[in-house]
Motif scaffolding. Structure first.
Motif, mmCIF file in Angstrom:
data_model
loop_
_atom_site.group_PDB
_atom_site.id
_atom_site.type_symbol
_atom_site.label_atom_id
_atom_site.label_comp_id
_atom_site.label_asym_id
_atom_site.label_seq_id
_atom_site.Cartn_x
_atom_site.Cartn_y
_atom_site.Cartn_z
ATOM 1 N N GLN A 40 0.984 -1.213 0.072
ATOM 2 C CA GLN A 40 0.071 -0.014 -0.138
ATOM 3 C C GLN A 40 0.817 1.206 -0.110
ATOM 4 O O GLN A 40 0.666 2.411 -0.672
ATOM 5 C CB GLN A 40 -0.923 -0.062 1.230
ATOM 6 C CG GLN A 40 -2.045 -1.228 1.182
ATOM 7 C CD GLN A 40 -2.626 -1.041 2.461
ATOM 8 O OE1 GLN A 40 -2.020 -0.894 3.789
ATOM 9 N NE2 GLN A 40 -4.066 -1.424 2.342
ATOM 10 N N PHE A 41 1.910 0.976 0.502
ATOM 11 C CA PHE A 41 2.926 2.325 0.839
ATOM 12 C C PHE A 41 3.443 2.562 -0.522
ATOM 13 O O PHE A 41 3.460 3.876 -0.884
ATOM 14 C CB PHE A 41 4.172 2.105 1.846
ATOM 15 C CG PHE A 41 5.097 2.789 1.619
ATOM 16 C CD1 PHE A 41 5.107 4.115 2.245
ATOM 17 C CD2 PHE A 41 6.230 2.458 0.883
ATOM 18 C CE1 PHE A 41 6.073 5.053 1.921
ATOM 19 C CE2 PHE A 41 7.160 3.423 0.603
ATOM 20 C CZ PHE A 41 7.241 4.915 1.372
ATOM 21 N N LEU A 42 3.834 1.531 -1.140
ATOM 22 C CA LEU A 42 4.331 1.816 -2.493
ATOM 23 C C LEU A 42 3.422 2.624 -3.445
ATOM 24 O O LEU A 42 3.813 3.242 -4.315
ATOM 25 C CB LEU A 42 5.130 0.557 -3.257
ATOM 26 C CG LEU A 42 6.406 -0.026 -2.484
ATOM 27 C CD1 LEU A 42 6.581 -1.330 -3.007
ATOM 28 C CD2 LEU A 42 7.540 0.996 -2.500
ATOM 29 N N LYS A 43 2.179 2.357 -3.506
ATOM 30 C CA LYS A 43 1.232 2.999 -4.163
ATOM 31 C C LYS A 43 1.033 4.287 -3.851
ATOM 32 O O LYS A 43 1.090 5.136 -4.601
ATOM 33 C CB LYS A 43 0.008 2.374 -3.900
ATOM 34 C CG LYS A 43 -0.815 1.469 -5.359
ATOM 35 C CD LYS A 43 -1.941 0.711 -5.104
ATOM 36 C CE LYS A 43 -3.120 1.662 -5.298
ATOM 37 N NZ LYS A 43 -4.278 1.155 -5.742
ATOM 38 N N LEU A 44 1.048 4.695 -2.512
ATOM 39 C CA LEU A 44 0.887 6.063 -2.024
ATOM 40 C C LEU A 44 2.122 6.964 -2.282
ATOM 41 O O LEU A 44 1.813 8.007 -2.585
ATOM 42 C CB LEU A 44 0.838 5.956 -0.515
ATOM 43 C CG LEU A 44 -0.820 5.921 0.237
ATOM 44 C CD1 LEU A 44 -0.761 5.545 1.587
ATOM 45 C CD2 LEU A 44 -1.889 6.624 -0.250
ATOM 46 N N ALA A 45 3.151 6.241 -2.506
ATOM 47 C CA ALA A 45 4.318 7.072 -2.620
ATOM 48 C C ALA A 45 4.571 7.183 -4.039
ATOM 49 O O ALA A 45 5.401 7.761 -4.478
ATOM 50 C CB ALA A 45 5.550 6.347 -1.923
ATOM 51 N N GLU A 46 3.857 6.565 -4.914
ATOM 52 C CA GLU A 46 3.871 6.678 -6.361
ATOM 53 C C GLU A 46 4.863 5.775 -6.779
ATOM 54 O O GLU A 46 5.497 6.540 -7.788
ATOM 55 C CB GLU A 46 3.589 8.094 -6.795
ATOM 56 C CG GLU A 46 2.207 8.745 -6.455
ATOM 57 C CD GLU A 46 2.139 10.346 -6.754
ATOM 58 O OE1 GLU A 46 3.215 10.809 -7.543
ATOM 59 O OE2 GLU A 46 0.906 10.723 -6.723
#
Length: 71
Positions: A15-21
């Protein structure tokens, strides 16, 4: 260092990798972690379900350093 804010107790590495683009969709997580170096609190980690909490730092090869904060 960039800050990623969360409003829950934790967020998974995927999820973090998605939020961090760093990735566009959740389906890219597994492949991204196989091909790129990710360090959580200075230790290498490639578990997409790894729980990240406020105060954790994440270094993503080619994208920089991030810290998890309260939104």
């Amino acid at each position: 260092m960039k800050s990623i804010g969360i409003s829950t107790e934790y967020i998974t590495l995927g999820q973090f990798l998605k939020l961090a683009e760093c990735i566009g969709t959740g389906g890219e997580v597994k492949h991204f972690l196989q091909e790129n170096s990710v360090h959580v609190n200075g230790e290498p980690d490639n578990r997409r379900g790894r729980k990240l909490r406020v105060g954790d730092t994440v270094e993503v090869e080619g994208f920089g350093s991030f810290t998890i904060s309260i939104r």
